[in-house]
Design a protein around this motif. Structure first.
Motif, short mmCIF file in Angstrom:
data_model
loop_
_atom_site.label_atom_id
_atom_site.label_comp_id
_atom_site.label_asym_id
_atom_site.label_seq_id
_atom_site.Cartn_x
_atom_site.Cartn_y
_atom_site.Cartn_z
N ALA A 50 0.82 -1.22 0.00
CA ALA A 50 0.00 0.00 0.00
C ALA A 50 0.85 1.27 0.00
N GLY A 51 2.03 1.21 0.57
CA GLY A 51 2.87 2.40 0.63
C GLY A 51 3.84 2.55 -0.52
N LEU A 52 3.81 1.61 -1.47
CA LEU A 52 4.75 1.65 -2.58
C LEU A 52 4.26 2.56 -3.70
N ARG A 53 5.20 3.23 -4.36
CA ARG A 53 4.89 4.02 -5.54
C ARG A 53 4.49 3.08 -6.69
N PRO A 54 3.74 3.60 -7.68
CA PRO A 54 3.32 2.74 -8.79
C PRO A 54 4.46 2.00 -9.46
N TRP A 55 5.59 2.67 -9.71
CA TRP A 55 6.69 2.01 -10.42
C TRP A 55 7.34 0.92 -9.58
N HIS A 56 7.28 1.06 -8.26
CA HIS A 56 7.80 0.00 -7.40
C HIS A 56 6.88 -1.22 -7.43
N ARG A 57 5.59 -1.00 -7.56
CA ARG A 57 4.65 -2.11 -7.69
C ARG A 57 4.90 -2.86 -9.00
N VAL A 58 5.17 -2.09 -10.06
CA VAL A 58 5.48 -2.72 -11.35
C VAL A 58 6.74 -3.56 -11.25
N ARG A 59 7.76 -3.03 -10.61
CA ARG A 59 9.01 -3.78 -10.45
C ARG A 59 8.80 -5.05 -9.63
N ALA A 60 7.85 -5.01 -8.72
CA ALA A 60 7.54 -6.20 -7.92
C ALA A 60 6.80 -7.25 -8.73
N GLY A 61 6.24 -6.84 -9.88
CA GLY A 61 5.56 -7.80 -10.75
C GLY A 61 4.07 -7.58 -10.92
N GLY A 130 2.48 -4.45 -21.74
CA GLY A 130 2.39 -4.82 -20.33
C GLY A 130 3.15 -6.10 -20.02
N LEU A 131 3.06 -7.07 -20.93
CA LEU A 131 3.77 -8.34 -20.71
C LEU A 131 5.28 -8.14 -20.73
N MET A 132 5.76 -7.21 -21.53
CA MET A 132 7.20 -6.98 -21.60
C MET A 132 7.77 -6.37 -20.32
N LEU A 133 6.89 -5.96 -19.41
CA LEU A 133 7.32 -5.54 -18.08
C LEU A 133 7.51 -6.73 -17.16
N GLN A 134 7.32 -7.94 -17.70
CA GLN A 134 7.56 -9.20 -16.99
C GLN A 134 6.69 -9.34 -15.74
N PRO A 135 5.36 -9.27 -15.89
CA PRO A 135 4.49 -9.33 -14.72
C PRO A 135 4.40 -10.73 -14.12
N ARG A 136 4.17 -10.76 -12.82
CA ARG A 136 3.75 -11.99 -12.17
C ARG A 136 2.23 -12.03 -12.10
N THR A 137 1.64 -10.84 -11.98
CA THR A 137 0.19 -10.70 -12.06
C THR A 137 -0.13 -9.55 -12.99
N LEU A 138 -1.01 -9.80 -13.95
CA LEU A 138 -1.38 -8.81 -14.96
C LEU A 138 -2.84 -8.41 -14.72
N VAL A 139 -3.07 -7.12 -14.55
CA VAL A 139 -4.42 -6.59 -14.37
C VAL A 139 -4.87 -5.99 -15.70
N LEU A 140 -5.91 -6.53 -16.28
CA LEU A 140 -6.42 -6.08 -17.58
C LEU A 140 -7.75 -5.37 -17.38
N ASP A 141 -7.77 -4.08 -17.67
CA ASP A 141 -8.97 -3.28 -17.46
C ASP A 141 -9.76 -3.18 -18.77
N GLU A 142 -10.79 -4.00 -18.89
CA GLU A 142 -11.71 -4.03 -20.03
C GLU A 142 -10.98 -4.09 -21.38
N PRO A 143 -10.21 -5.14 -21.60
CA PRO A 143 -9.48 -5.26 -22.88
C PRO A 143 -10.38 -5.43 -24.09
N SER A 144 -11.65 -5.82 -23.88
CA SER A 144 -12.56 -6.03 -25.01
C SER A 144 -13.39 -4.79 -25.34
N LEU A 145 -13.19 -3.71 -24.61
CA LEU A 145 -14.03 -2.53 -24.77
C LEU A 145 -13.96 -1.97 -26.19
N GLY A 146 -15.12 -1.83 -26.82
CA GLY A 146 -15.21 -1.20 -28.14
C GLY A 146 -14.82 -2.08 -29.30
N LEU A 147 -14.64 -3.39 -29.07
CA LEU A 147 -14.17 -4.27 -30.13
C LEU A 147 -15.30 -5.13 -30.69
#
Length: 225
Positions: A50-61, A130-147
Motif C-alpha cells: 500500500a505504501g509503494l509508488r506505482p513504479w515500485h509495484r510494477v518492479r515487484a511484478g 504490459g507483458l514486456m514488463l515481466q508481470p507476475r500478475t497482470l491486471v487487464l482493465d476491459e481489454p474487449s471494450l469497443g471491439l
C-alpha cells in the motif's frame, strides 16, 4: 470504495465484473497506487504494498494494462514495445520475439505508427507492452471494450494463453460471458463494493445474471476487422 475483498492466487485467472460506474476504474487505480488507499490492506506476494509508488509495484511484478491503452501514438508498434517496457524488456521470458509469436498481427505492423492501428490491434499492443514488463500478475482493465465480437474472441483466447504461461490475471470486464468462460472464479462489483463472489459456474447460474443485474454486455462494433 468499500467492502472490497478479493484475491488472485499465483497463476490464477480471476474476473471482476461490473457495469459502468461500479467502481472498477477506481479499484484499478488503487491497485496501481495512483490513488491512495484510505483503509484496509493491499498485499502482493504476501507483502504489503500500500505504501509503494506505482513504479515500485510494477518492479515487484504487478502490472496494469489500462482501459484507455495509453499508447505512444506517434511511435511505431515496435518502439511502443521497447520504450514502454524499458530495461525490463529483456529481463524475462516476455521479450520482443515472444510478443511477436503471441501477437502475429503486431509483427506484421512492427513499423506502423500505433495511432494508425485498429482498435483490436491497439488492445493487443497494450497487452504486449504490459507483458514486456515481466508481470507476475497482470491486471487487464476491459481489454474487449469497443471491439467487434470476432476480435474479442481473439483477445480472450490470447489472455487464456498468457495465463497458461503462468501469469496470474485479474480480468476486469463488462463482457460477462466471455470473462466467465475464461476465469476459474469471479467477483461482482457494484457501487464500490463486492456484492457477489464464487466460481465461474456459480456466477453464470446466479440470479444476478438472470435478473440482468450484471448485464450481458457484448462488444460494441467499433471495428469490423
Amino acid at each position: 470504495m468499500r467492502s472490497v475483498d478479493l484475491e488472485v492466487g499465483q497463476g490464477e485467472l480471476v474476473c471482476l465484473l461490473g457495469s459502468n460506474g461500479a467502481g472498477k476504474t477506481t479499484l484499478t487505480e488503487g491497485l496501481l497506487g495512483t490513488i491512495p488507499a484510505r483503509a484496509g490492506k493491499l498485499e502482493f506476494d504476501g507483502r504489503p504494498i500500500a505504501g509503494l509508488r506505482p513504479w515500485h509495484r510494477v518492479r515487484a511484478g504487478l502490472v496494469l494494462v489500462p482501459q484507455e491503452r495509453s499508447l505512444f501514438v506517434g511511435m511505431t508498434v515496435e518502439e511502443n514495445l521497447l520504450v514502454g517496457a524499458g530495461p525490463r524488456a529483456k529481463a524475462g521470458p516476455f521479450d520482443l520475439a515472444a510478443m511477436y509469436d503471441l501477437f502475429p498481427r503486431l509483427k506484421d505492423r512492427a513499423g506502423q505508427l500505433a495511432g494508425t492501428l485498429s482498435g483490436g490491434e491497439r488492445s493487443m499492443l497494450a497487452i504486449a507492452r504490459g507483458l514486456m514488463l515481466q508481470p507476475r500478475t497482470l491486471v487487464l482493465d476491459e481489454p474487449s471494450l469497443g471491439l467487434a465480437p470476432v476480435i474479442v474472441q481473439v483477445i480472450m483466447k490470447t489472455i487464456g494463453e498468457i495465463n497458461a504461461a503462468g501469469v496470474g490475471v485479474l480480468l476486469i470486464e463488462q463482457n460477462v460471458h466471455q470473462a466467465l468462460a475464461l476465469a476459474s472464479r469471479g467477483y461482482v462489483l457494484e457501487g464500490g463494493k463486492i456484492v457477489a463472489a464464487g466460481t465461474a459456474e456459480s456466477l453464470l447460474a446466479s440470479s444476478l445474471l438472470e435478473s440482468g443485474y450484471l448485464g450481458t454486455t457484448t462488444s460494441t462494433r467499433e471495428e469490423a476487422r
